[in-house]
Design a protein around this motif. Structure first.
Motif, PDB file in Angstrom:
ATOM      1  N   SER A  72       0.849  -1.188   0.000  1.00 45.95           N
ATOM      2  CA  SER A  72       0.000   0.000   0.000  1.00 45.95           C
ATOM      3  C   SER A  72       0.883   1.237   0.000  1.00 45.95           C
ATOM      4  CB  SER A  72      -0.927   0.020   1.223  1.00 45.95           C
ATOM      5  OG  SER A  72      -0.178   0.192   2.413  1.00 45.95           O
ATOM      6  N   LEU A  73       0.288   2.351  -0.360  1.00 43.09           N
ATOM      7  CA  LEU A  73       1.039   3.598  -0.472  1.00 43.09           C
ATOM      8  C   LEU A  73       1.630   4.020   0.867  1.00 43.09           C
ATOM      9  CD1 LEU A  73       1.630   5.396  -2.905  1.00 43.09           C
ATOM     10  CD2 LEU A  73      -0.262   6.872  -2.211  1.00 43.09           C
ATOM     11  N   ASP A  74       0.951   3.666   1.966  1.00 43.50           N
ATOM     12  CA  ASP A  74       1.478   4.024   3.286  1.00 43.50           C
ATOM     13  C   ASP A  74       2.302   2.907   3.918  1.00 43.50           C
ATOM     14  OD1 ASP A  74      -0.612   2.313   3.735  1.00 43.50           O
ATOM     15  OD2 ASP A  74      -1.651   3.576   5.200  1.00 43.50           O
ATOM     16  N   GLY A  75       2.671   1.893   3.125  1.00 42.14           N
ATOM     17  CA  GLY A  75       3.605   0.871   3.592  1.00 42.14           C
ATOM     18  C   GLY A  75       3.061  -0.105   4.598  1.00 42.14           C
ATOM     19  N   GLN A  76       1.764  -0.441   4.501  1.00 36.72           N
ATOM     20  CA  GLN A  76       1.141  -1.303   5.504  1.00 36.72           C
ATOM     21  C   GLN A  76       1.003  -2.762   5.085  1.00 36.72           C
ATOM     22  OE1 GLN A  76       0.512  -0.194   8.698  1.00 36.72           O
ATOM     23  NE2 GLN A  76       1.713   1.465   7.807  1.00 36.72           N
ATOM     24  N   GLY A  77       1.491  -3.130   3.907  1.00 36.79           N
ATOM     25  CA  GLY A  77       1.390  -4.513   3.460  1.00 36.79           C
ATOM     26  C   GLY A  77       2.556  -5.365   3.941  1.00 36.79           C
ATOM     27  N   TYR A  78       2.396  -6.685   3.857  1.00 37.35           N
ATOM     28  CA  TYR A  78       3.497  -7.522   4.329  1.00 37.35           C
ATOM     29  C   TYR A  78       4.691  -7.480   3.385  1.00 37.35           C
ATOM     30  CZ  TYR A  78       1.689 -11.529   1.451  1.00 37.35           C
ATOM     31  OH  TYR A  78       1.249 -12.366   0.444  1.00 37.35           O
ATOM     32  N   LEU A 114      17.126 -14.308   6.524  1.00 35.47           N
ATOM     33  CA  LEU A 114      16.024 -13.675   7.254  1.00 35.47           C
ATOM     34  C   LEU A 114      14.740 -14.493   7.217  1.00 35.47           C
ATOM     35  CD1 LEU A 114      16.636 -10.034   5.955  1.00 35.47           C
ATOM     36  CD2 LEU A 114      17.354 -11.001   8.153  1.00 35.47           C
ATOM     37  N   ARG A 115      14.841 -15.764   6.855  1.00 27.55           N
ATOM     38  CA  ARG A 115      13.625 -16.578   6.715  1.00 27.55           C
ATOM     39  C   ARG A 115      12.765 -16.604   7.982  1.00 27.55           C
ATOM     40  NH1 ARG A 115      11.943 -19.772   2.711  1.00 27.55           N
ATOM     41  NH2 ARG A 115      13.960 -19.724   1.626  1.00 27.55           N
ATOM     42  N   PRO A 116      13.332 -16.743   9.186  1.00 23.44           N
ATOM     43  CA  PRO A 116      12.476 -16.718  10.384  1.00 23.44           C
ATOM     44  C   PRO A 116      11.716 -15.402  10.533  1.00 23.44           C
ATOM     45  CG  PRO A 116      14.634 -17.631  10.916  1.00 23.44           C
ATOM     46  CD  PRO A 116      14.737 -17.055   9.529  1.00 23.44           C
ATOM     47  N   GLU A 117      12.380 -14.287  10.253  1.00 23.33           N
ATOM     48  CA  GLU A 117      11.706 -12.984  10.360  1.00 23.33           C
ATOM     49  C   GLU A 117      10.636 -12.831   9.282  1.00 23.33           C
ATOM     50  OE1 GLU A 117      14.922 -13.541  10.403  1.00 23.33           O
ATOM     51  OE2 GLU A 117      15.935 -12.340  11.958  1.00 23.33           O
ATOM     52  N   ILE A 118      10.920 -13.320   8.077  1.00 20.61           N
ATOM     53  CA  ILE A 118       9.927 -13.277   6.996  1.00 20.61           C
ATOM     54  C   ILE A 118       8.692 -14.070   7.389  1.00 20.61           C
ATOM     55  CG2 ILE A 118       9.435 -14.001   4.629  1.00 20.61           C
ATOM     56  CD1 ILE A 118      12.425 -13.525   4.007  1.00 20.61           C
ATOM     57  N   THR A 119       8.902 -15.275   7.910  1.00 17.73           N
ATOM     58  CA  THR A 119       7.787 -16.127   8.311  1.00 17.73           C
ATOM     59  C   THR A 119       6.967 -15.470   9.419  1.00 17.73           C
ATOM     60  OG1 THR A 119       8.997 -18.128   7.690  1.00 17.73           O
ATOM     61  CG2 THR A 119       7.147 -18.405   9.198  1.00 17.73           C
ATOM     62  N   ALA A 120       7.645 -14.812  10.352  1.00 19.05           N
ATOM     63  CA  ALA A 120       6.926 -14.126  11.437  1.00 19.05           C
ATOM     64  C   ALA A 120       6.031 -13.021  10.886  1.00 19.05           C
ATOM     65  CB  ALA A 120       7.929 -13.561  12.440  1.00 19.05           C
ATOM     66  N   ILE A 121       6.513 -12.276   9.895  1.00 17.96           N
ATOM     67  CA  ILE A 121       5.700 -11.227   9.274  1.00 17.96           C
ATOM     68  C   ILE A 121       4.485 -11.844   8.581  1.00 17.96           C
ATOM     69  CG2 ILE A 121       5.657  -9.521   7.403  1.00 17.96           C
ATOM     70  CD1 ILE A 121       8.620  -8.937   8.081  1.00 17.96           C
ATOM     71  N   LEU A 122       4.699 -12.906   7.838  1.00 21.76           N
ATOM     72  CA  LEU A 122       3.595 -13.558   7.129  1.00 21.76           C
ATOM     73  C   LEU A 122       2.547 -14.082   8.109  1.00 21.76           C
ATOM     74  CD1 LEU A 122       5.722 -15.511   4.490  1.00 21.76           C
ATOM     75  CD2 LEU A 122       4.280 -13.516   4.048  1.00 21.76           C
ATOM     76  N   ARG A 123       2.988 -14.665   9.196  1.00 20.82           N
ATOM     77  CA  ARG A 123       2.033 -15.180  10.186  1.00 20.82           C
ATOM     78  C   ARG A 123       1.275 -14.041  10.854  1.00 20.82           C
ATOM     79  NH1 ARG A 123       2.330 -20.438  10.428  1.00 20.82           N
ATOM     80  NH2 ARG A 123       4.278 -21.571  10.068  1.00 20.82           N
ATOM     81  N   ASP A 124       1.939 -12.919  11.073  1.00 21.71           N
ATOM     82  CA  ASP A 124       1.262 -11.769  11.666  1.00 21.71           C
ATOM     83  C   ASP A 124       0.150 -11.258  10.757  1.00 21.71           C
ATOM     84  OD1 ASP A 124       1.091  -9.706  13.755  1.00 21.71           O
ATOM     85  OD2 ASP A 124       1.787  -8.340  12.195  1.00 21.71           O
ATOM     86  N   PHE A 125       0.306 -11.448   9.449  1.00 19.54           N
ATOM     87  CA  PHE A 125      -0.723 -11.054   8.489  1.00 19.54           C
ATOM     88  C   PHE A 125      -1.718 -12.185   8.208  1.00 19.54           C
ATOM     89  CE2 PHE A 125       1.965  -7.461   7.883  1.00 19.54           C
ATOM     90  CZ  PHE A 125       1.218  -6.488   7.238  1.00 19.54           C
ATOM     91  N   ASN A 126      -1.624 -13.265   8.986  1.00 18.93           N
ATOM     92  CA  ASN A 126      -2.573 -14.376   8.895  1.00 18.93           C
ATOM     93  C   ASN A 126      -2.520 -15.067   7.523  1.00 18.93           C
ATOM     94  OD1 ASN A 126      -4.384 -15.897  10.432  1.00 18.93           O
ATOM     95  ND2 ASN A 126      -6.169 -14.905   9.529  1.00 18.93           N
ATOM     96  N   VAL A 127      -1.337 -15.123   6.933  1.00 15.42           N
ATOM     97  CA  VAL A 127      -1.167 -15.803   5.647  1.00 15.42           C
ATOM     98  C   VAL A 127      -1.177 -17.316   5.881  1.00 15.42           C
ATOM     99  CG1 VAL A 127       0.408 -16.208   3.720  1.00 15.42           C
ATOM    100  CG2 VAL A 127       0.138 -13.899   4.652  1.00 15.42           C
ATOM    101  N   PRO A 128      -2.023 -18.074   5.188  1.00 18.41           N
ATOM    102  CA  PRO A 128      -1.973 -19.544   5.305  1.00 18.41           C
ATOM    103  C   PRO A 128      -0.673 -20.060   4.688  1.00 18.41           C
ATOM    104  CG  PRO A 128      -4.059 -18.808   4.332  1.00 18.41           C
ATOM    105  CD  PRO A 128      -3.126 -17.633   4.316  1.00 18.41           C
ATOM    106  N   LEU A 129       0.172 -20.632   5.523  1.00 18.65           N
ATOM    107  CA  LEU A 129       1.467 -21.132   5.058  1.00 18.65           C
ATOM    108  C   LEU A 129       1.449 -22.652   5.023  1.00 18.65           C
ATOM    109  CD1 LEU A 129       3.851 -18.778   7.079  1.00 18.65           C
ATOM    110  CD2 LEU A 129       3.184 -18.590   4.674  1.00 18.65           C
ATOM    111  N   LEU A 130       1.978 -23.217   3.971  1.00 16.96           N
ATOM    112  CA  LEU A 130       1.931 -24.656   3.795  1.00 16.96           C
ATOM    113  C   LEU A 130       3.225 -25.318   4.237  1.00 16.96           C
ATOM    114  CD1 LEU A 130      -0.023 -25.138   0.461  1.00 16.96           C
ATOM    115  CD2 LEU A 130      -0.856 -24.846   2.796  1.00 16.96           C
ATOM    116  N   ASP A 131       3.643 -25.029   5.458  1.00  9.74           N
ATOM    117  CA  ASP A 131       4.762 -25.762   6.022  1.00  9.74           C
ATOM    118  C   ASP A 131       4.328 -27.192   6.329  1.00  9.74           C
ATOM    119  OD1 ASP A 131       6.264 -23.424   5.969  1.00  9.74           O
ATOM    120  OD2 ASP A 131       5.570 -22.827   7.949  1.00  9.74           O
TER     121      ASP A 131
END
Length: 291
Positions: free
Chosen positions: A51-57, A265-282
């Motif tokens: 988003s223009l205000d930088g709120q996306g994952y 940075l994979r652990p930090e990336i995953t934490a961001i995705l989970r915070d955005f409620n992204v369904p992850l197929l681990d």
């Protein structure tokens, strides 16, 4: 060989060496200068991605990468409709530099860019409102096991040309589909409207959307509570896809640098995705509710 012939051969060799040396100079001059910013190509109105205000994952991951590189983040925005790559990553006027250097989210193997290794894998999801007759549905098997008469009463929103169309057709639910146009010329339109507006208001009973969209807006909507049921691929219908980042072809060192950051940075990336409620197929996908 005569002395004159030897002199001519030596002279020719000197000229050839000079030509090769001269040809090498412009190549060295074309080495890219040090990066002054982490320049991202983005859609300005495409939550949960950007988003223009930088709120996306993708914004958050870009900030993470830029911090690691010691660079500020800069964005070049263009609506992600047709010709997005041509108007962002590849956009360059004569005498100017490219406007941006990386797209933070592309399907792995996407041939319009040089795609990095994947950094997450997600899937489409069925999203429904609790308290409206579907509360027992915790998996797609549960959904398909509902009484046929109940299924035939449902209005299921989906974007055209998505795997959801094939899935509804496969399970004889085409008449229950409510199609939405995926390419909309209105820059104010965003994919999550199907959840945030129409599903939340009761205009439709359920929606099948790309999982990150479903997960984010299910978390955002306060009432009614929305349930996200990840879809699984089946013969003839693929729902899950690995996602990567995209850079320009020919920029191998930049691509390698990005891939190194993905791993580091994979652990930090995953934490961001989970915070955005992204369904992850681990692991095997399971139903989630808004938290």
């Amino acid at each position: 060989m005569t002395r004159a012939a030897r002199r001519e051969a030596v002279a020719a060799g000197v000229l050839a060496l000079a030509a090769l040396t001269g040809a090498a100079l412009p190549a060295a001059a074309q080495e890219p200068p040090p990066r002054k910013a982490f320049r991202v190509c983005q859609d300005p109105n495409n939550l949960p991605f950007s988003s223009l205000d930088g709120q996306g994952y993708e914004n958050k991951i870009a900030e993470l990468f830029a911090k690691e590189l010691g660079l500020p983040v800069e964005y070049y925005s263009f609506p992600q409709r047709l010709a997005f790559v041509r108007n962002t990553l590849r956009y360059k006027l004569p005498g100017e530099d490219f406007r941006c250097d990386i797209i933070m989210g592309v399907p792995a193997g996407y041939d319009q860019v040089s795609a990095t290794k994947p950094y997450y894998r997600s899937t489409y999801a069925l999203v429904y409102a609790s308290g409206k007759g579907l509360d027992g549905v915790k998996s797609i098997d549960d959904f398909l096991a509902l009484d046929r008469a109940q299924l035939q009463k449902l209005r299921i929103g989906l974007y055209d040309r998505s795997p959801a169309s094939e899935w509804l057709n496969k399970h004889q639910l085409v008449e229950q589909g409510v199609p939405y146009q995926i390419m909309n010329a209105d820059p104010k339109q965003y994919p999550g409207e199907i959840i945030e507006k129409d599903l939340a208001s009761g205009k439709i009973d359920a929606a099948i959307v790309w999982g990150p969209i479903g997960g984010y807006f299910a978390k955002k909507v306060q009432q009614p509570q929305l349930v996200v049921v990840p879809m699984r691929s089946e013969p003839g219908v693929k729902f899950d896809f690995p996602m990567a980042m995209g850079v320009r072809y020919g920029e191998r060192e930049w691509k390698q640098q990005i891939e190194t950051l993905i791993e580091k940075l994979r652990p930090e990336i995953t934490a961001i995705l989970r915070d955005f409620n992204v369904p992850l197929l681990d692991n095997e996908p399971a139903a989630t509710t808004r938290q």
